[in-house]
Enzyme design. Structure first.
Site, mmCIF file in Angstrom:
data_model
loop_
_atom_site.group_PDB
_atom_site.id
_atom_site.type_symbol
_atom_site.label_atom_id
_atom_site.label_comp_id
_atom_site.label_asym_id
_atom_site.label_seq_id
_atom_site.Cartn_x
_atom_site.Cartn_y
_atom_site.Cartn_z
ATOM 1 N N ASP A 24 -0.431 6.826 -8.526
ATOM 2 C CA ASP A 24 -0.591 5.459 -8.017
ATOM 3 C C ASP A 24 -1.062 5.584 -6.570
ATOM 4 O O ASP A 24 -0.311 5.997 -5.694
ATOM 5 C CB ASP A 24 0.759 4.737 -8.102
ATOM 6 N N LYS B 50 -5.251 -3.571 -1.361
ATOM 7 C CA LYS B 50 -4.812 -2.940 -0.125
ATOM 8 C C LYS B 50 -6.021 -2.404 0.648
ATOM 9 O O LYS B 50 -6.140 -2.615 1.828
ATOM 10 C CB LYS B 50 -3.838 -1.794 -0.398
ATOM 11 N N TRP C 162 7.882 1.296 -5.571
ATOM 12 C CA TRP C 162 6.830 1.222 -6.589
ATOM 13 C C TRP C 162 7.011 2.325 -7.616
ATOM 14 O O TRP C 162 6.830 2.106 -8.808
ATOM 15 C CB TRP C 162 5.440 1.276 -5.953
#
Ligand SMILES: *Cc1c(COP(=O)(O)O)cnc(C)c1O
Length: 356
Positions: A166, A190, A99
């Site tokens: 993030d 999530k 990511w």
């Protein structure tokens, strides 16, 4: 039978969230209107949005001078929004996983990117450390939890430039010192709600650093000025997030959930370390994620991968197949994943060992 949902994302949500959201789909606040049919400009919906923002503030103890946003486009669109808004000359990034590297790829479209450290050559088996953050960077970007590789930065690090994080897969899993960050962002799917909405906690003074014209929908400033209502927000997803935030508060907030999360992860890592068949692929135990527990079969048992997945499946366990870039297994044990489910997984690991 309800399964033990170890999915990496979208992932398990509290029953409280599912039930209340299902109810509001049929009839929102006894209005005779579904949450999918209600106007996003109505008082009823605005109070959902504002309560979600207020609870986000309360849970994370967000100081004054920060705004909370709900945005479309997931974490990935913010990979673009961050450099679009804030990369004027140069930005620094930590390359700690897939990511992070995707965020770096987008930033390069907007200016110079300095990758301060990377563990890519070692397949991201640790979080790089010992790097220096350049003081002339517009910001420093990190991924607090590397969802795929199962590593996590569990401390709020010090940065001489605005810190952009993030936090898609560990938001609200532990208390954070928000004042150390310029921006905390992620997708909701999530640890918070369904896919289709993301969040941003932005230090308002950051908005003065925007150095180029930015399209409205990609502008943090526009979203702040419009309280996330510049265009039609994902009302249903925001409603579901509000339910999860209420559930969290009821549970005792982030101190309480953090304690439970540590207990769950300890139980699982202890079994990985004890069991003669499994091991952690990580090189530094300090990096072990509290949210995504990655483990593999030891090389001598590697051919038994499918058998373990079969055994797990027979116990109602879903979602533990590792990401294709790592192999093995990954148990995502987000806030809503119960201690009971972890016990079932640990039981399956013990049974597998005694059978093999
Ligand atoms: C899942 C995830 C993403 C991608 O989120 P989208 O909402 O699908 O864009 C980004 N970063 C991290 C750390 C993630 O876990």
């Amino acid at each position: 039978m309800k399964k033990h949902i170890f999915n990496p994302g979208p992932s398990v949500l509290p029953e409280f969230t599912l039930k209340n959201t299902a109810g509001a789909v049929m009839d929102f606040n006894n209005t005779g209107i579904s949450i999918m049919e209600v106007s996003h400009r109505s008082k009823d919906f605005e109070s959902v949005l504002n309560e979600a923002i207020a609870l986000f503030r309360e849970m994370l103890d967000i100081p004054a001078g920060y705004s909370v946003l709900f945005l479309h486009g997931g974490a990935s669109l913010q990979f673009v929004m961050i450099p679009y808004n804030f990369l004027n000359r140069k930005a620094a990034y930590l390359d700690s996983g897939s990511w992070a590297s995707k965020a770096i790829k987008e930033a390069k479209l907007f200016g110079e990117v300095q990758v301060v450290a990377s563990s890519k050559e070692q397949n991201y088996t640790f979080v790089p450390s010992g790097y220096t953050i350049p003081e002339d960077a517009d910001y420093f970007h990190i991924t607090t939890n590397n969802t795929i590789f199962g590593t996590e930065i569990k401390k709020d690090i010090d940065s001489p430039v605005p810190l952009m994080a993030d936090t898609s897969s560990d938001i609200l899993s532990r208390p954070m010192d928000v004042s150390k960050y310029g921006l905390i962002y992620g997708g909701a799917q999530k640890n918070l709600g369904p896919a289709g909405v993301g969040f941003a906690i932005i230090k308002d003074s950051m908005l003065e650093n925007v150095g180029r014209p930015v399209p409205s929908l990609l502008s943090y400033k526009i979203h702040v000025e419009n309280n996330s209502l510049y265009n039609t927000p994902p009302c249903l997803a925001i409603y579901a997030c509000l339910q999860t935030l209420k559930w969290l508060r009821e549970l005792g907030g982030l101190q309480a959930i953090h304690k439970i999360n540590l207990e769950k992860s300890r139980m699982l890592y202890d079994e990985i370390d004890r069991n003669r068949m499994f091991m952690s692929p990580l090189t530094n135990a300090d990096d072990r994620s509290v949210m995504n527990v990655v483990f593999v079969l030891k090389p001598e048992y590697a051919e038994l991968q499918e058998q373990f997945l079969e055994l797990a499946k027979s116990k109602g366990i879903v979602g533990i197949k590792g990401h294709r870039s790592v192999g093995g297994f990954r148990a995502s044990i987000y806030n809503a994943l119960s201690l009971e489910s972890v016990k079932v997984l640990v039981g399956a690991m013990k049974e597998f060992e005694s059978r093999s």
